[in-house]
Scaffold this motif. Structure first.
Motif, PDB file in Angstrom:
ATOM      1  N   UNK A   1       0.834  -1.208   0.000  1.00  0.00           N
ATOM      2  CA  UNK A   1       0.000   0.000   0.000  1.00  0.00           C
ATOM      3  C   UNK A   1       0.872   1.262   0.000  1.00  0.00           C
ATOM      4  N   UNK A   2       0.415   2.278  -0.753  1.00  0.00           N
ATOM      5  CA  UNK A   2       1.145   3.542  -0.852  1.00  0.00           C
ATOM      6  C   UNK A   2       0.191   4.694  -0.551  1.00  0.00           C
ATOM      7  N   UNK A   3       0.691   5.904  -0.730  1.00  0.00           N
ATOM      8  CA  UNK A   3      -0.175   7.066  -0.664  1.00  0.00           C
ATOM      9  C   UNK A   3      -1.043   7.132  -1.903  1.00  0.00           C
ATOM     10  N   UNK A   4      -1.956   8.125  -1.984  1.00  0.00           N
ATOM     11  CA  UNK A   4      -2.859   8.215  -3.132  1.00  0.00           C
ATOM     12  C   UNK A   4      -2.134   8.559  -4.429  1.00  0.00           C
ATOM     13  N   UNK A   5      -2.568   7.920  -5.517  1.00  0.00           N
ATOM     14  CA  UNK A   5      -2.043   8.163  -6.867  1.00  0.00           C
ATOM     15  C   UNK A   5      -0.516   8.063  -6.937  1.00  0.00           C
ATOM     16  N   UNK A   6       0.058   6.929  -6.572  1.00  0.00           N
ATOM     17  CA  UNK A   6       1.509   6.791  -6.723  1.00  0.00           C
ATOM     18  C   UNK A   6       1.905   6.916  -8.186  1.00  0.00           C
ATOM     19  N   UNK A   7       2.925   7.703  -8.431  1.00  0.00           N
ATOM     20  CA  UNK A   7       3.293   8.053  -9.803  1.00  0.00           C
ATOM     21  C   UNK A   7       4.775   7.750 -10.035  1.00  0.00           C
ATOM     22  N   UNK A   8       5.615   8.768  -9.956  1.00  0.00           N
ATOM     23  CA  UNK A   8       7.049   8.558 -10.141  1.00  0.00           C
ATOM     24  C   UNK A   8       7.619   7.782  -8.955  1.00  0.00           C
TER      25      UNK A   8
ATOM     26  N   UNK B   1       3.589  10.304  -4.469  1.00  0.00           N
ATOM     27  CA  UNK B   1       2.170  10.470  -4.745  1.00  0.00           C
ATOM     28  C   UNK B   1       1.931  11.759  -5.513  1.00  0.00           C
ATOM     29  N   UNK B   2       1.121  11.652  -6.564  1.00  0.00           N
ATOM     30  CA  UNK B   2       0.746  12.840  -7.324  1.00  0.00           C
ATOM     31  C   UNK B   2      -0.500  13.508  -6.745  1.00  0.00           C
ATOM     32  N   UNK B   3      -0.934  13.042  -5.585  1.00  0.00           N
ATOM     33  CA  UNK B   3      -2.011  13.673  -4.825  1.00  0.00           C
ATOM     34  C   UNK B   3      -1.756  13.371  -3.353  1.00  0.00           C
TER      35      UNK B   3
ATOM     36  N   UNK C   1       6.645  13.750   4.102  1.00  0.00           N
ATOM     37  CA  UNK C   1       5.576  14.713   3.852  1.00  0.00           C
ATOM     38  C   UNK C   1       6.170  15.887   3.089  1.00  0.00           C
ATOM     39  N   UNK C   2       5.771  16.022   1.809  1.00  0.00           N
ATOM     40  CA  UNK C   2       6.450  16.959   0.918  1.00  0.00           C
ATOM     41  C   UNK C   2       5.619  18.190   0.566  1.00  0.00           C
ATOM     42  N   UNK C   3       4.328  18.168   0.861  1.00  0.00           N
ATOM     43  CA  UNK C   3       3.534  19.382   0.753  1.00  0.00           C
ATOM     44  C   UNK C   3       3.104  19.774  -0.642  1.00  0.00           C
ATOM     45  N   UNK C   4       2.926  18.821  -1.528  1.00  0.00           N
ATOM     46  CA  UNK C   4       2.467  19.147  -2.870  1.00  0.00           C
ATOM     47  C   UNK C   4       2.378  17.903  -3.722  1.00  0.00           C
ATOM     48  N   UNK C   5       1.799  18.056  -4.927  1.00  0.00           N
ATOM     49  CA  UNK C   5       1.663  16.929  -5.841  1.00  0.00           C
ATOM     50  C   UNK C   5       3.016  16.672  -6.513  1.00  0.00           C
TER      51      UNK C   5
END
Length: 341
Positions: free
Chosen positions: A117-124, A138-140, A159-163
């Motif tokens: 399991x990951x955060x929402x919308x895992x992307x790169x 996460x891209x969201x 926690x990176x604070x953005x998409x």
């Protein structure tokens, strides 16, 4: 007309002609893959001489010696990114539809354990050799799920604070990422996961692709408003802003050639920019690729560039749920394009 004005006009004309000249790459191979579905990232594994290509609900594996598809990693719904850790004999895949990461064996291409399991919308995603960690972005939601690269165990969340979009590393414990919704490039610590710095990319907007030159400490952010922003990663100072093609989603830097290349899916081009010095950059040219070829991968050994696309058909009729539908993809036309000098 005075001599100074004539000189200025000649200089501008020369610069414009130089920017329009052919980029120093040409199409070497078209690798047919076929099938159906969309695509996102593709990744070169220089050690294994393979290319991993995202494709709908699976990953296509291409042998870079024969340029043939030698396998498929199935059950990766909404696949975005692929990363390999050769020392651990495993790879990692982000699946945007299920908010998971699939781990697979590099030899058998079979899954290792259950999806993570990951955060929402895992992307790169990105493997950092310094910390020996895999970062799933996460891209969201603005976070990164962090894994032990050897075991796949979750070791933390940044926690990176953005998409978050494309990452890079300085190889010494600092990870850089673009924040698409904030128009920033940020730096965070690969071990403590704390954010160390945030830098605005204005006038660049919605940055996606990110390249990095560790020698000059330069970050190259490809932005949606057709700008490449060059940032000093140590000071956050903007060094240059250059024009690129439309629909850029990828950027790479080749330290051997000194070229920054962005892949521009809407205009169907690579924009090639040369680093003349750490403070001087110039557009060498725009190479025609294909519509939809928006991502890019660099083979650091051969210096070849890879992108992928397919033919497009008409867009379906708009609906209330999807008022701006994308054009349809013609089945059987998905392919990889390989470029070199």
């Amino acid at each position: 007309m005075n001599k100074l004005l004539i000189s200025s006009l000649l200089t501008c004309s020369f610069g414009a002609a130089q920017a329009q000249q052919a980029a120093p790459y040409h199409l070497l191979h078209t690798i047919p893959i076929g099938g159906e579905g969309g695509w996102d990232y593709l990744t070169v594994d220089p050690a294994g001489k393979r290319l991993y290509v995202s494709h709908g609900t699976r990953v296509e594996v291409v042998d870079l010696q024969t340029r043939k598809v030698i396998g498929t990693i199935a059950n990766t719904p909404g696949v975005h990114g692929i990363e390999v850790v050769p020392a651990a004999g495993r790879g990692y895949i982000t699946c945007g539809r299920t908010n998971t990461c699939v781990v697979f064996d590099l030899k058998t291409l079979q899954p290792i354990g259950a999806p993570i399991p990951t955060g929402p919308k895992p992307d790169a995603l990105f493997y950092d050799a310094f910390s020996k960690r895999v970062f799933l972005f996460s891209n969201a939601g603005g976070n990164s799920t962090v894994l032990d690269g050897a075991t796949g165990a979750v070791v933390g969340t940044a926690e990176l604070g953005g998409d978050v979009e494309a990452p890079a590393s300085n190889g010494q414990g600092t990870i850089f990422v673009n924040l698409e919704d904030k128009g920033e490039v940020i730096a965070f610590d690969a071990k403590t996961l704390a954010v160390k710095a945030r830098h605005s990319l204005a006038p660049g907007e919605e940055p996606t692709g990110l390249g990095f030159d560790p020698r000059t400490h330069r970050l190259f952010s490809a932005c949606a408003n057709e700008k490449l922003v060059v940032t000093d990663s140590k000071t956050g100072q903007q060094v240059a802003v250059l024009p690129i093609g439309k629909g850029a989603d990828g950027a790479v830097f080749d330290p051997t050639t000194g070229n920054v290349i962005t892949s521009n899916g809407a205009s169907g081009t690579f924009t090639v920019i040369h680093q003349d010095s750490p403070v001087k950059y110039r557009v060498v040219g725009n190479l025609t690729t294909a519509r939809g070829a928006r991502t890019i991968a660099l083979d650091p050994k051969t210096h070849h560039l890879f992108t992928c696309t397919a033919d497009y058909g008409p867009a379906p009729a708009p609906t209330a749920e999807n008022p701006h539908p994308r054009p349809s993809i013609v089945p059987g036309t998905f392919r990889v394009l390989e470029y070199g000098k």
